[in-house]
Structures are given as structure tokens and as C-alpha cells.
Design a protein around this motif. Structure first.
Motif, mmCIF file in Angstrom:
data_model
loop_
_atom_site.group_PDB
_atom_site.id
_atom_site.type_symbol
_atom_site.label_atom_id
_atom_site.label_comp_id
_atom_site.label_asym_id
_atom_site.label_seq_id
_atom_site.Cartn_x
_atom_site.Cartn_y
_atom_site.Cartn_z
ATOM 1 N N PRO A 220 -9.109 6.485 9.730
ATOM 2 C CA PRO A 220 -9.144 7.741 9.230
ATOM 3 C C PRO A 220 -8.016 8.087 8.155
ATOM 4 C CG PRO A 220 -9.585 7.946 11.523
ATOM 5 C CD PRO A 220 -9.124 6.338 11.259
ATOM 6 N N GLU A 221 -6.759 7.527 8.400
ATOM 7 C CA GLU A 221 -5.537 7.689 7.471
ATOM 8 C C GLU A 221 -5.888 6.990 6.088
ATOM 9 O OE1 GLU A 221 -2.569 9.447 7.871
ATOM 10 O OE2 GLU A 221 -3.330 10.593 9.308
ATOM 11 N N SER A 222 -6.614 5.924 6.190
ATOM 12 C CA SER A 222 -6.640 5.339 5.024
ATOM 13 C C SER A 222 -7.423 5.818 3.705
ATOM 14 C CB SER A 222 -7.340 3.811 5.312
ATOM 15 O OG SER A 222 -8.530 4.067 5.588
ATOM 16 N N PHE A 223 -8.331 6.842 4.287
ATOM 17 C CA PHE A 223 -9.040 7.465 3.284
ATOM 18 C C PHE A 223 -8.252 8.818 2.430
ATOM 19 C CE2 PHE A 223 -12.243 5.307 5.826
ATOM 20 C CZ PHE A 223 -12.974 4.744 5.091
ATOM 21 N N GLN B 61 -2.527 1.533 -9.256
ATOM 22 C CA GLN B 61 -2.660 1.997 -7.668
ATOM 23 C C GLN B 61 -3.820 1.419 -7.069
ATOM 24 O OE1 GLN B 61 -2.366 6.233 -6.995
ATOM 25 N NE2 GLN B 61 -2.917 6.441 -8.979
ATOM 26 N N LEU B 62 -4.510 0.343 -7.567
ATOM 27 C CA LEU B 62 -5.437 -0.301 -6.908
ATOM 28 C C LEU B 62 -4.834 -1.392 -5.915
ATOM 29 C CD1 LEU B 62 -7.903 -0.848 -9.534
ATOM 30 C CD2 LEU B 62 -8.309 0.761 -7.872
ATOM 31 N N ARG C 161 -5.493 5.446 0.462
ATOM 32 C CA ARG C 161 -4.156 4.860 0.616
ATOM 33 C C ARG C 161 -4.488 3.113 1.030
ATOM 34 N NH1 ARG C 161 -1.184 8.921 5.016
ATOM 35 N NH2 ARG C 161 -0.969 10.563 3.564
ATOM 36 N N ALA C 162 -5.671 2.887 1.022
ATOM 37 C CA ALA C 162 -6.065 1.253 1.225
ATOM 38 C C ALA C 162 -6.484 0.905 -0.404
ATOM 39 C CB ALA C 162 -7.134 1.388 2.079
ATOM 40 N N VAL D 86 0.741 -1.243 0.003
ATOM 41 C CA VAL D 86 -0.085 0.153 0.103
ATOM 42 C C VAL D 86 0.811 1.038 0.067
ATOM 43 C CG1 VAL D 86 -1.831 -1.132 1.275
ATOM 44 C CG2 VAL D 86 -0.201 -0.225 2.497
ATOM 45 N N ASP D 87 0.544 2.337 0.112
ATOM 46 C CA ASP D 87 0.897 3.598 0.209
ATOM 47 C C ASP D 87 2.185 3.614 1.356
ATOM 48 O OD1 ASP D 87 1.864 6.244 0.037
ATOM 49 O OD2 ASP D 87 -0.103 6.975 0.089
ATOM 50 N N PRO D 88 3.418 3.769 0.840
ATOM 51 C CA PRO D 88 4.394 3.721 1.767
ATOM 52 C C PRO D 88 4.090 4.855 3.079
ATOM 53 C CG PRO D 88 5.325 3.682 -0.272
ATOM 54 C CD PRO D 88 3.859 3.902 -0.439
#
Length: 577
Positions: free
Chosen positions: A52-55, A66-67, A399-400, A30-32
Motif C-alpha cells: 500500500p505504501e508503494s503507491f 524518477q522512474l 514510490r516504486a 527508491v524514494d527514501p
């Protein structure tokens, strides 16, 4: 100049988005920047990508896809086998039976099955060769015409956006079978919340739901066919119709066909609607851990879904339920669960409780198709935005790995389900059904044509079939057959749109309710040409080299040599399975 099979255009692979992806991506990649915010070990919600960070927007810029690549082989296999089994088979087949009879049911579903078989194999060959991130409409853009690709992309988005409220309405009316006395709007809200919650978990939530619900559907159809065989042979309870040998009497009285040739033509749209979603296995491949390995096996499972879970099940339906049963007549083809031939057969047999069990399965099935609508529509819309064919904000991926704004856009169409509660609701429902009824046929025909043009350009540029790692079982001839069948089905539907059952000539409203998908596609095609100013691609201008998947030819040759040394029966087993 002929190309070596080991050819890898790595530079082109980086420059041809969205036709590329890497098979070596880890399932947890996922996003580093997101990973760095996670403490070790991560909790359940963090692992599922629901924080919350994942959105927040993903900041990965060094790869095209990116999926979130978390789908496993078991997910792809079950999406291929049971992914599109829903209201079309369980409920819509009842209306089709009343219009065409059991013979037309088998004939039409068989023809659409042959078409789908070739479509999915053509799609499998293209997807293994040229992986795409979120939308196989790009094959139309790359091999046919960018304007037509634009039309097919938006056609596919709206096909699924409209299917979502349809399935919610079906789910609401399915609960009404038990006369619970609660307004249908309440159930629509409940099922919409279920779909929203599952989508919060992204592709993994969709895949796990599809995996288990597909198992439920397949087990149910298998149990139904076993029970149906017993009933046909006269082994039913004494309080039912099938306590003596039943056989094929319905094929003699009232008969195998209702309404003659026109009845046969009228069943095609139901068959096409029932098979809608079969192509999702190609779309899901972009989010698989190793699509080059998992996709071919999943593609081959389509044969069993067509033969066992559609044709054989509908054969028993035709044997047990006569087409002139009053409960089938005048029923809405997709929302009247009381007219489901599967439920009618259980009621006729006197199998207390089995009809309720079948309705539970129908309920899960239609929710599953609704989820497929959100998945297919959102991924295609994201791919359109990445190519500049849709507003740029639809390319937002969090990010997810969730295409956030595209998913919300498709979910917004679910509100149309509440329109059915108004007095004019059924009319609106009919128009929505008209929009989605034939949309899948244009998608399937485009896949076949893209495969035909790919093979033509492949040979023109000096390549051989040995350089294709996974080939469609009937090659380009299968795609020609699939394309011809699509055209014939569109002609048959046009015939019944102009001259409907019951005689006379249809009025304008009746015609467009049967054939609205065609003018919609034409409008999209014209819009795509105005937007991109690009027309039909000539064979010499089709690029077949850039964006090709990196292939381990040593492993492929070793596997081919191993299978060539097998006995004939074992080679056939591998060919089919």
C-alpha cells in the motif's frame, strides 16, 4: 570554440529536465521515505514494490529521472531482439502474403528492416548522449521543433493506446482456434487481467515478462526455420504436402509477386506494423541500471532480429505457403489466426500438434505486445506531463517508480476491445487499425530527422565526432537513408489508399482507413503550436551541450585502443555484436 571531450556541464545537467539522468543510480534506489517504512529484511512484496505504501507519490526532488532504474543488460538485449515480434509477423504476414506474394513480402520487410536498422542506431547515439526520462519524442522537441515534438509525443501515446485493445482482440481470437466454445469477451477479460497484474510489478514485471517471452519467441522461430528447411528439402511426413522435394516452386507457380507494383506497395503498412516497438529499447534505456554501457550492445542486436527472425522466417513462409491459398483470402489481417502462414505451413506438413504449439506462442506474443503498449504509452505520457505538454497529474510517479495515472490512462483504452463484440465491432476495429497503422512511420522519421539536425548543430557549435561516445554505424547518411525510406513508404501507402487493390478509385472512408494517421498527426502538430507558440528551431539555436551524459572518457579510450589492437575478424565481431 571547440569543446574538450571531458567537458561536463554539471550545472546545466541539473537544469534541463527531462533530458538528464545519472548512470550511477543504484538499482534499488527508491524514494527514501518509502525505504524508511520498510523493515529489514524486506519481504517479497516489498522488494517487488507492491505494498500500500508503494503507491503513494514519490517525494524525490533532487534528480530528474524518477522512474525506477532496475533494468539490466539482459532485459535491454531481449527487448531489442524479440520485443516487437507479435501479431504483425505471426498473423498479419498471411494477409500481406496474399496481397503481394512472397517476393513483395521479402522486399517490403527488407526495406522496412533497413529503415529500422538506421533508426535504432540514430536513436542509440542520441540516447547515449542525451538520456531522457520516459520519452524520446523529446529529441524532436530539442532538435527539430517543439510543436512537432508535441505531435510526436501524443502520436506515440495514442499509437500504443490503440495497439493494446487490438492485441487483446487478437489474443481472444487466438484461443478460438481450439473451438473451446467460450465467448471471446471472456478471454479478453482474462488477458486484460494478466496485463494489469504484470503492470502492478512496474518496469521489472514488464522486463522479466519480455525477457522470457522473447526467448520463447526466438526459440520458436528458430525451430520453425529448422523444420521449414527440412520441409523445403522434402523431408516432411508422408501424410503432408512436403514429403517430396518442394524447393522454390511457389515462386514460380503461382509466382513471386501478386498484384504487381500495387501489391508491393500494399504490404508496407503490414511490415511497418510488424516492426512497431523496435524503438522501445531506447525508451527502456531510461530505466536501465547503466544505459551508457547496456544500450549500445542492445542496439546491435537489432541487426540479428531483422535478418534472422524476420527476413529468413518470411523466406521460408513464402517457400511453403502459396499466396493464392484460399485460407489467406479475405482474412482479417491481424485477428484471423487460422490465416497465419506459420500455422498453415504446419497444417500442410501434417505436423500434428505443432500448429497448436505455434498458437500458444502467438498468444504469448500478442499479450507481450499489449504489455509493451502499456509500457511505451505510459512512459511517454509521463514525459509529456513533465514537460508541460499534458495535464500535470500524469507526471505522478509512485514510490516504486510506477507512472501510476499514465498507466491507468493507457489501460482504460483496453475497454475498446469489447467493442469488437458488437455487430459494428469489425468496422470499429478497422478504424482503430487505421489510427495505428502508419503512426510508427512518423515516429521513426522524426528520430532520423532529429539525429540529422543534432549532427548539424554539433558541428556548428565546434564539436567533433570524437566527442560522441557511441556513433550510429552509418552516421548521418544512415539517418538520411532512413528518412527517405519513411517518405517513400508513406507515398506508397498513399498510392494504395487512393487506388486500392482490385482497381478503381477508393472512396473517402476507404482512403482514411488507410491514411488516417496523417491528419491525426497534423492536428496534433497544430495543437502543439497553439499550446507552445514555438516553431522550427534554427541550427544556431539548438543547444547541444546542456544535459549531456557524464562520460568516462578514459575508459572509452582504453576500450578503443584495446579493440584497435585486435585482429580484423575480432574487430568485426565487436562491431556487429
Amino acid at each position: 570554440m571547440a569543446h574538450n571531450p571531458d567537458f561536463t556541464d554539471k550545472g546545466a545537467t541539473r537544469s534541463t529536465a527531462p533530458f538528464t539522468e545519472k548512470d550511477t543510480v543504484s538499482s534499488d534506489e527508491v524514494d527514501p521515505s518509502y525505504r524508511n517504512t520498510v523493515s529489514s529484511p524486506p519481504g517479497f512484496w516489498t522488494r517487488m514494490g507492491v505494498t500500500p505504501e508503494s503507491f503513494k507519490k514519490r517525494t524525490v526532488t533532487d534528480r530528474d529521472n524518477q522512474l525506477n532504474q532496475t533494468l539490466q543488460s539482459r532485459h535491454l538485449h531481449m527487448i531489442a531482439i524479440g520485443g516487437s515480434i507479435g501479431a504483425g509477423l505471426f498473423v498479419g504476414s498471411g494477409s500481406a502474403l496474399s496481397r503481394g506474394g512472397p517476393g513483395a513480402l521479402l522486399l517490403d520487410f527488407g526495406i522496412i528492416g533497413i529503415m529500422i536498422f538506421n533508426v535504432v542506431y540514430a536513436l542509440g547515439e542520441l540516447a547515449v548522449m542525451y538520456p531522457v526520462s520516459g520519452g524520446f519524442y523529446t529529441y524532436s522537441t530539442r532538435f527539430i521543433d517543439p510543436s512537432w515534438g508535441f505531435a510526436m509525443g501524443w502520436n506515440y501515446v495514442f499509437q500504443w493506446a490503440i495497439v493494446l485493445p487490438l492485441e487483446l482482440v487478437v489474443a481472444g481470437f487466438t484461443v478460438e482456434y481450439w473451438n473451446v466454445g467460450i465467448n471471446v469477451g471472456v478471454w479478453i477479460t482474462v488477458f486484460l487481467l494478466v496485463i494489469v497484474i504484470i503492470n502492478v510489478f512496474g518496469v521489472l514485471g514488464y522486463a522479466e515478462e519480455e525477457y522470457w517471452v522473447s526467448w520463447l519467441k526466438l526459440i520458436t522461430i528458430t525451430v520453425f526455420m529448422i523444420i521449414a528447411l527440412v520441409l523445403v528439402c522434402g523431408g516432411g511426413p508422408s501424410n503432408g504436402m512436403y514429403s517430396e522435394y518442394w524447393g522454390a516452386r511457389n515462386f514460380y507457380n503461382p509466382g513471386a509477386f501478386a498484384n504487381g507494383f500495387k501489391g508491393v506497395c500494399s504490404v508496407f503498412v503490414t511490415a511497418a506494423f510488424s516492426f512497431s516497438g523496435t524503438e522501445l529499447v531506447g525508451l527502456a534505456a531510461a530505466e536501465a541500471e547503466n544505459p551508457a554501457k547496456a544500450l549500445p550492445g542492445a542496439i546491435k542486436q537489432v541487426f540479428w532480429r531483422i535478418t534472422l527472425f524476420f527476413i529468413l522466417a518470411l523466406l521460408f513462409v513464402g517457400l511453403l505457403v502459396p499466396y493464392d491459398d484460399d485460407r489467406l483470402l479475405g482474412a482479417n489481417p491481424f485477428i484471423d489466426v487460422n490465416a497465419s502462414p506459420f500455422v498453415l505451413a504446419a497444417n500442410n506438413a501434417g505436423l500434428t500438434g505443432f500448429d497448436s504449439y505455434l498458437n500458444v506462442v502467438i498468444l504469448f506474443s500478442v499479450i507481450s505486445i499489449g504489455l509493451s503498449g502499456v509500457y511505451g504509452g505510459s512512459r511517454t505520457l509521463t514525459a509529456l506531463a513533465e514537460q508541460g505538454y499534458a495535464p500535470k497529474f500524469f507526471s505522478y510517479i509512485d514510490r516504486a517508480g510506477r507512472p501510476l495515472w499514465s498507466t491507468l490512462f493507457i489501460l482504460a483504452f483496453s475497454l475498446l476491445a469489447y467493442v469488437n463484440l458488437a455487430a459494428a465491432g469489425p468496422t470499429v476495429f478497422d478504424w482503430l487499425l487505421a489510427l495505428s497503422g502508419l503512426a510508427a512511420l512518423f515516429t521513426w522519421g522524426s528520430i532520423c530527422l532529429a539525429h540529422i539536425r543534432f549532427r548539424s548543430a554539433w558541428a556548428y557549435h565546434g564539436h567533433t565526432l570524437d566527442e560522441i561516445p557511441f556513433k550510429a554505424i552509418f552516421g548521418v547518411y544512415g539517418s538520411w537513408l532512413g528518412l527517405i525510406l519513411v517518405v517513400l513508404v508513406l507515398i506508397a501507402q498513399f498510392y494504395t489508399a487512393v487506388w486500392p487493390l482490385g482497381g478503381g478509385v477508393n472512396d473517402a472512408e476507404g482512403f482514411f482507413k488507410s491514411y488516417l494517421a496523417l491528419p491525426v498527426v497534423i492536428v496534433f502538430w497544430i495543437g502543439g503550436f497553439i499550446w507552445k507558440r514555438e516553431g522550427w528551431l534554427r541550427t544556431k539555436n539548438i543547444d547541444v551541450d546542456s544535459g549531456r551524459r557524464e562520460v568516462d572518457w578514459d575508459a572509452i579510450y582504453a576500450t578503443r585502443a584495446e579493440r584497435a589492437a585486435m585482429p580484423a575478424w575480432k574487430r568485426m565481431f565487436h562491431l556487429v555484436f
